[in-house]
Structure formats: structure tokens, C-alpha cells
Design an enzyme around this catalytic site. Structure first.
Site, short mmCIF file in Angstrom:
data_model
loop_
_atom_site.label_atom_id
_atom_site.label_comp_id
_atom_site.label_asym_id
_atom_site.label_seq_id
_atom_site.Cartn_x
_atom_site.Cartn_y
_atom_site.Cartn_z
N GLY A 1 -10.87 -8.62 -2.19
CA GLY A 1 -11.00 -9.50 -1.27
C GLY A 1 -10.55 -10.83 -1.82
NE ARG B 1 -4.19 -1.64 1.59
CZ ARG B 1 -5.26 -2.21 2.22
NH1 ARG B 1 -5.05 -2.08 3.58
NH2 ARG B 1 -6.12 -2.61 1.67
CE LYS C 1 -24.83 -15.86 5.50
NZ LYS C 1 -24.50 -14.71 6.52
N GLY D 1 -14.60 -3.89 -0.13
CA GLY D 1 -16.16 -3.37 0.24
C GLY D 1 -16.54 -2.42 -0.68
P1 AMP Z 1 -17.17 -14.05 0.42
O1 AMP Z 1 -16.70 -13.65 1.59
O2 AMP Z 1 -18.62 -13.99 0.18
O3 AMP Z 1 -16.50 -13.61 -0.80
O4 AMP Z 1 -17.11 -15.72 0.65
C1 AMP Z 1 -15.90 -16.39 0.59
C2 AMP Z 1 -15.84 -17.67 1.12
O5 AMP Z 1 -16.99 -18.44 0.54
C3 AMP Z 1 -14.61 -18.46 1.14
O6 AMP Z 1 -14.38 -18.61 2.63
C4 AMP Z 1 -15.21 -19.73 0.70
O7 AMP Z 1 -14.69 -21.13 1.56
C5 AMP Z 1 -16.73 -19.72 0.70
N1 AMP Z 1 -17.29 -20.64 0.04
C6 AMP Z 1 -17.22 -20.76 -1.35
N2 AMP Z 1 -17.81 -21.56 -1.91
C7 AMP Z 1 -18.46 -22.37 -0.89
C8 AMP Z 1 -19.55 -23.42 -1.00
N3 AMP Z 1 -19.78 -24.29 -2.01
N4 AMP Z 1 -19.70 -23.84 0.58
C9 AMP Z 1 -19.54 -23.10 1.38
N5 AMP Z 1 -18.53 -21.98 1.46
C10 AMP Z 1 -18.15 -21.66 0.39
#
Ligand code: AMP
Length: 404
Positions: free
Chosen positions: A361, A38, A204, A384
């Protein structure tokens, strides 16, 4: 959203005091900077302001400061020292516990053209994150011109990136880092070269509701992977075993499937999936997998990654694209056995001639880990902030800069 912002190339700072909001939120261990990316990334804007004869007053936040006890470990002193080395000139650290205090004022008073000082961590002031008027006014009182080069906080309205602009008459410009984020993320979403393919993954659906809806309107093809894909598959009427399910979002997914159809957009979901019996514990534990078609997930299995047919389908879509935006892993990529989908998407992006934009991310980390970093057109520095850009929201830190 007006994205044609005044930049450091559009202002004349000769002899003027320039308050430059940077992102010096670097990881520290025992007072040592463990990753200086950074700082290095901030140099072009700082050097430009020096070369133009400005009096450069740098400020940034560093971590979270909840109580006075947190302060010593969150001082920007190590940043001032390292920046001095990187710039090859002294960056005087004007350390005041209240950020704008006697040391800062005296240091600013003594500045000559081309000098650089750094203020203490803006989060030493509680009002910082509340966009309080008093601290905003104090910051503004130090300078004639404001430059914002901190994209990571652009989705928040704080004193040091938004409040200050209300009390400082001079131009409010963006630095090179902010400019690049606006150019890539903003233009990709608002004015993409088509076909425009957006890839969304991660855990999610609930976290990305507005991103899904907005990108569906803007893109030609929306690709869904990761944990969120299973709620979509459920919405299509498939059984998804014990896979991750946002059961309050099934109707929302149905709505999105209908929206895609109405708009004539392609919405791609996994056609096959890598399943396990349970979630790996620890997350990188060796684990047995089976690959099944997405409409045949057994009741006792959990979908953990996209399967080989899906990899081919998604890679083909990327191959034909002119613009690709990607946010979120395709599976539980922390486990090497469940990382193939995420790796394959990263590889497809690395190979395509399209403009490729990684929305911060986990996907940014995955791309860098795989050594594809320099193959991407742009890797956003703000997780974010980049998501809010993809939602089509106006970012307060960007909005506060003057239009050209
Ligand atoms: P996010 O923070 O929403 O970008 O989500 C990232 C997280 O989603 C990572 O830690 C992954 O392990 C999780 N992830 C990705 N695919 C799956 C899945 N099929 N089931 C559960 N967790 C998942």
C-alpha cells in the site's frame, strides 16, 4: 497457521502440465503496459518451471470485468506479448472468452515440455470471484500440478487460486514470490527475532482493528502514527481539536491501551504533532503548519503529521529493533509539507540493521518514491493480503497450498 508450504523447489514437474496462477494485474494504457514490475517479478518461478521441463499454463486476473463491454480492455494479450520478450521464448496466448475453451484445450494438447501458454483473464468468468465449482473444475482439468505465485489475491478465495485446488489431484505448491511473502510476513509475525517493532499508520482505526490487536500480542513495541493516532490520543483523555476521530472506536483504543499495559508491551503514540487549520485542498496545496505537544492541540487545529520529537522517539525504537513491520503513513504524506514523519520513518527503516518488512500500500509507495526500496528486507506486493497476514488470519490462497 501452517506456513511451511511446498514450493516449486519441492516438486518434480518434468513432463507434467502445470497450471501457474500469477499476478499479471498490470496497469494498462491504450493496450500498453505502463508498469511491468509484476511481470518481471513472476519470471523466476516461470523460468524454474520451464527449466524443470514442465508444460507451463499461466493464468491471472486483470482488473475488474463487470460486463462484456469491459472485456476488450481487460484482455491479457499484451501480457502474453511482453512475457514472450522477457522470457525469450513464445508465450502462446490461448484466448477463449470463457477462459477454458477450445483454444486453451488445443494449445494445452499441443504443448511440449518447457512450452508456455497464457490463458485469458480469469475474471472473464463471473464465477471466478465466487469460487464457483464449474470454472474451478474446468481450470483443474487442464493440468496435473498447481502452482500459486499470486500473493495479491491470496486473501480471497477465487476459482483460480483456491477452487481449482479442490479438483486437481497433483501437488499444490507456492511459487517464489508467494514463498518470500510467507517467509517474511509470516515469520515476522509468528516467529520474529526480537525486539519486534510494529509501526501502524494510515487514516482510520476502524480499518485496522484486528491488525492492532494481533500485533500488540506479537510485537514488543507497537508504534501508532497517522490519522489513527488521534483516536488513541482522545482515548487517553487528550483534546485533539479537529483532527481525524473515529468516535465509535474510542473505547476500542482504551481497550488496546489497557491490553498493552497488561501484556507489558510498549505502545507509542505521538508526543507532538504537526497541525494545520484545515485539510489541504487540493491535497498537495501549500499550507501553514504549527507544531504542538500532543496534549495541547488547540480546539481549531487539525493534526496532520507526527512532530519532530515523535520522529526522534520512533526512530530510536526502530534503531534498537531486530524486526520491524510497517504499514501505513505517519501523516498526510501526499502533501510534501506533511510528509516529514513518513519520510523519517522510511529513513529510519533504511538505516537499521533489523529485518524490515513493508506491508504494501501507501508505505510501500512511500519507500519506493524515496529511493529506499532496495534498503528494505521485503516490500510486500499485496496491500490487502499483507494486512490480513498481520491480522494473523489464515489466507485462503496460502492455506490451499500443500504443507511440506
Ligand atoms: P490507509 O489507506 O488507511 O493506509 O491511509 C492512508 C491515508 O491516510 C493517506 O491518504 C493519508 O493522507 C491519510 N492520513 C494519514 N495521516 C492522516 C491524518 N493525520 N489526518 C488525516 N488523514 C491522514
Amino acid at each position: 497457521m501452517g506456513l511451511n508450504k511446498k514450493s516449486v523447489d519441492d516438486i518434480n514437474v518434468k513432463g507434467l502440465k502445470v497450471l501457474c496462477r500469477c499476478d499479471f494485474n498490470v496497469p494498462l494504457k491504450d493496450g500498453k503496459i505502463t508498469d511491468e514490475n509484476r511481470l518481471v517479478a513472476a519470471l523466476p518461478t516461470i523460468k524454474k518451471l520451464i527449466a524443470d521441463g514442465g508444460k507451463v499454463i499461466l493464468c491471472s486476473h486483470l482488473g475488474k470485468v463487470k460486463t462484456d463491454e469491459d472485456k476488450p480492455s481487460k484482455t491479457l494479450a499484451p501480457v502474453a506479448a511482453r512475457l514472450s520478450e522477457l522470457l525469450g521464448q513464445e508465450v502462446k496466448f490461448a484466448a477463449d472468452d470463457n477462459v477454458v475453451g477450445p483454444n486453451a484445450k488445443a494449445a494445452v494438447e499441443a504443448m511440449k515440455d518447457g512450452d508456455v501458454i497464457l490463458l485469458q483473464n480469469t475474471r472473464y468468468r463471473k464465477e471466478e470471484t465466487k469460487n464457483g465449482e464449474e470454472f474451478s473444475k474446468e481450470l483443474a482439468s487442464l493440468a496435473d500440478v498447481f502452482v500459486n505465485d499470486a500473493f495479491g489475491t491470496a486473501h480471497r478465495a477465487h476459482c483460480s487460486n483456491v477452487g481449482v485446488t479442490q479438483f486437481l489431484d497433483g501437488p499444490h505448491a507456492v511459487g517464489y514470490l508467494m514463498q518470500k511473502e510467507i517467509d517474511f510476513l509470516g515469520n515476522a509475525v509468528e516467529n520474529p527475532v526480537r525486539p519486534f517493532v510494529a509501526i501502524l499508520g494510515g487514516a482510520k482505526v476502524a480499518d485496522k482493528l484486528n491488525v492492532i490487536s494481533n500485533l500488540l500480542e506479537k510485537c514488543d513495541t507497537l508504534i501508532i502514527g497517522g490519522g489513527m493516532a488521534y483516536t488513541f490520543l482522545k482515548a487517553k483523555g487528550y483534546e485533539i481539536g479537529t483532527s481525524l476521530l473515529d468516535d465509535t472506536k474510542i473505547d476500542y483504543c482504551k481497550e488496546m491501551l489497557e491490553k498493552a499495559q497488561k501484556l507489558g508491551k510498549e505502545l507509542l503514540l505521538p508526543v507532538d504533532t504537526v497541525c494545520t487549520d484545515s485539510f489541504p485542498d487540493p491535497i498537495d496545496a501549500e499550507i501553514a503548519t504549527v507544531v504542538v505537544d500532543s496534549d495541547k492541540i488547540p480546539a481549531d487545529k487539525m493534526g496532520m503529521d507526527i512532530g519532530p520529537k515523535t520522529i526522534e522517539l520512533y526512530s530510536d525504537a526502530v534503531k534498537n529493533a531486530k524486526t520491524v513491520v510497517w504499514n501505513g503513513p505517519m501523516g498526510v504524506f501526499e502533501n510534501p509539507i506533511l510528509a516529514a514523519g513518513t519520510k523519517a520513518v522510511a529513513a529510519a527503516l533504511a538505516e537499521t540493521d533489523a529485518t524490515t518488512i513493508i506491508g504494501g500500500g501507501d508505505s510501500a509507495a512511500a519507500v519506493n518514491q524515496l529511493g529506499y526500496g532496495d534498503k528494505m528486507s521485503h516490500i510486500s506486493t499485496g496491500g490487502g493480503a499483507s494486512l490480513e497476514f498481520l491480522e494473523g488470519k489464515e489466507l485462503p490462497g496460502v492455506a490451499a497450498a500443500d504443507d511440506k
